[in-house]
Design a protein around this motif. Sequence first.
Motif, short mmCIF file in Angstrom:
data_model
loop_
_atom_site.label_atom_id
_atom_site.label_comp_id
_atom_site.label_asym_id
_atom_site.label_seq_id
_atom_site.Cartn_x
_atom_site.Cartn_y
_atom_site.Cartn_z
N LYS A 373 0.85 -1.19 0.00
CA LYS A 373 0.00 0.00 0.00
C LYS A 373 0.89 1.24 0.00
N GLU A 374 0.33 2.35 -0.40
CA GLU A 374 1.11 3.59 -0.46
C GLU A 374 1.57 4.04 0.92
N THR A 375 0.89 3.60 1.94
CA THR A 375 1.24 4.02 3.30
C THR A 375 2.37 3.19 3.90
N GLU A 376 2.80 2.13 3.19
CA GLU A 376 3.82 1.22 3.72
C GLU A 376 5.12 1.32 2.92
N ASN A 377 6.24 1.30 3.64
CA ASN A 377 7.56 1.24 2.99
C ASN A 377 8.03 -0.21 3.04
N ILE A 378 8.00 -0.89 1.89
CA ILE A 378 8.36 -2.30 1.81
C ILE A 378 9.69 -2.44 1.09
N THR A 379 10.64 -3.14 1.70
CA THR A 379 11.95 -3.37 1.09
C THR A 379 12.28 -4.84 1.18
N THR A 380 12.83 -5.40 0.10
CA THR A 380 13.16 -6.82 0.08
C THR A 380 14.63 -7.03 -0.29
N ALA A 381 15.21 -8.08 0.27
CA ALA A 381 16.55 -8.53 -0.11
C ALA A 381 16.39 -9.92 -0.71
#
Length: 597
Positions: A373-381
């Motif tokens: 969602k636009e309200t979440e900062n999602i980062t993946t490795a």
Amino acid sequence: MSERLADLLIKRNIITPDQLKKVQDEQKLKGGRLESNLIKLGFIKEDELLAFLSAQYRVPSVKISKLEINPNVIKLIPSSMAKKYYIFPINRVGPKLTLAMADPSNIFVIDEIKFMTGFNVEPVVASETEIVDAIKKYYSGGGATASMGTATINAKDYTLDDDKSTDADFDLMDSTLVDVDEFDKLVQGAIDNVEVVETQAEDATDEIGGPIIKIVNGILIKAIKLGASDIHFEPYERTFRVRYRVDGVLRREMTLPIQIKNALVSRLKIMAKLDIAERRLPQDGRIKMRLGKGREMDFRVSTVPVLFGEKVVLRLLDKSALQLDMTKLGFEESSLEDFKNALRKPVGMILVTGPTGSGKTTTLYSALSELNKETENITTAEDPVEYNFMGINQVQMHEEIGLTFASALRSFLRQDPDIIMVGEIRDFETAQIAVQAALTGHLVLSTVHTNDAPGTITRLIDMGIEPFLISSAVILILAQRLVRKICTECREPIKVHPQLLIDLGVAPDEVKTFQVYKGKGCPICNNTGYKGRVGLYEVMAIKDEIKELILARASTSEIKKEAIRLGMKTLRQSGIIKIRDGLTSIEEVFRSTVDDR
């Protein structure tokens, strides 16, 4: 060679600078090579030039016109290459190919012939006139076959009809449209009958590129059509095998003549932008294909040197076929609700476990898709990044430069994250940082290689994570397997011995009413009885009772018994439900799960 040869001839006083200028003027007017013009103008005799080259490059000289050439040796080199580089194959003994060359110093040509044929090349020098005459004599008539190693394949058998309708539109270098429906008849027929074609063939065409391109394109397109997840190109001593992994099971698709392995592997390397000259080290790359109607397909390419050449494996990554709807993955209703409840929590760690190829990546991507969602900062490795998604910051690992899961995870914590996905927890350092992230206000998703959900607790403790940290950080562990689905077109009920169901784990009082199905095989499922795959899931929510067992360092079996008492369905129980619903077979569940009673 011309400039080097001219300098050497002048340096040895065999020709003068004035004679060289006349030769160069002749070349400007009428063309031709330096060597032939030197002889034509009478500045040097052919035998003298041949003796000079032999001494200069320390290779024997030959008179091709006095040799008896085996026709099978001619087939090793296509005429186009012979004409382009002024070369001619004259003999082969074991792994050694003797190659007559007008310029024996051309290392590039020697390497290319060695790579193409698989033989060690021993160069000898021959006059340009002799080579041209031999090419005219032995390659005369044009012919309608393409020479590939010692096997000659009829080129017309590979000419797939470009005018027939197809929704596949390649965006690849030198690609040729392929009618998928005709691939079996035209290409497979030629491959299966290569020995017959070889005995009938007398000549070779000028180009081998076209047939190789068509074969590769046909193999890729057919893999997409069959829904294959991987393509294996495997060289053996006498054959070159191609296998598809369909619904998790490898099966042989075709056996190609070993002589085309180098050309075919080179084509794949060119498409993947790999180094075709490097054949001693593994390489990784990607091929991107654009299909009709805006559909794209990625192939992850991996090459590994094996005993008889290079094995190439392509992993098909079709984003349009990626199932991101968790309700369609195969979760039982209660298991799915437990998983979604964990995803709704703002902090904690969710772990997905299972062997390679069990669908862990799909489950994680489906979870991230729901969280995106636009309200979440999602980062993946990830290692590697298989699919890219708008709104998710994905980082590709590069261990060779120090970008590991642990180092990436440290950096993520300075990037104001809400949700972090770590491709795999492999060691103490990564596990420790992931646990700390889960304890300090982040939702962390990752994978671990264990056999079942309860066993993951023991694995984390073995890595060095303290039990009190595990009980505080981990909120859910999910184990999964993929089993083949019974083809709905040919599914039929079957009777099985009651003891088999009891051995499987079916309750004795349910055996009489328990219906089992099996696919008898049809064209839709390629007579396998299976079409597609479905997941088996073991979802263990870390409730208070489980936390107490973790703190007490209870054994895996104790944790498992308590989780089952609290409502967890094991992988075997999930499989039994799928059998009862007619989704999979007894054989598939026995193959993928263990008895957990």
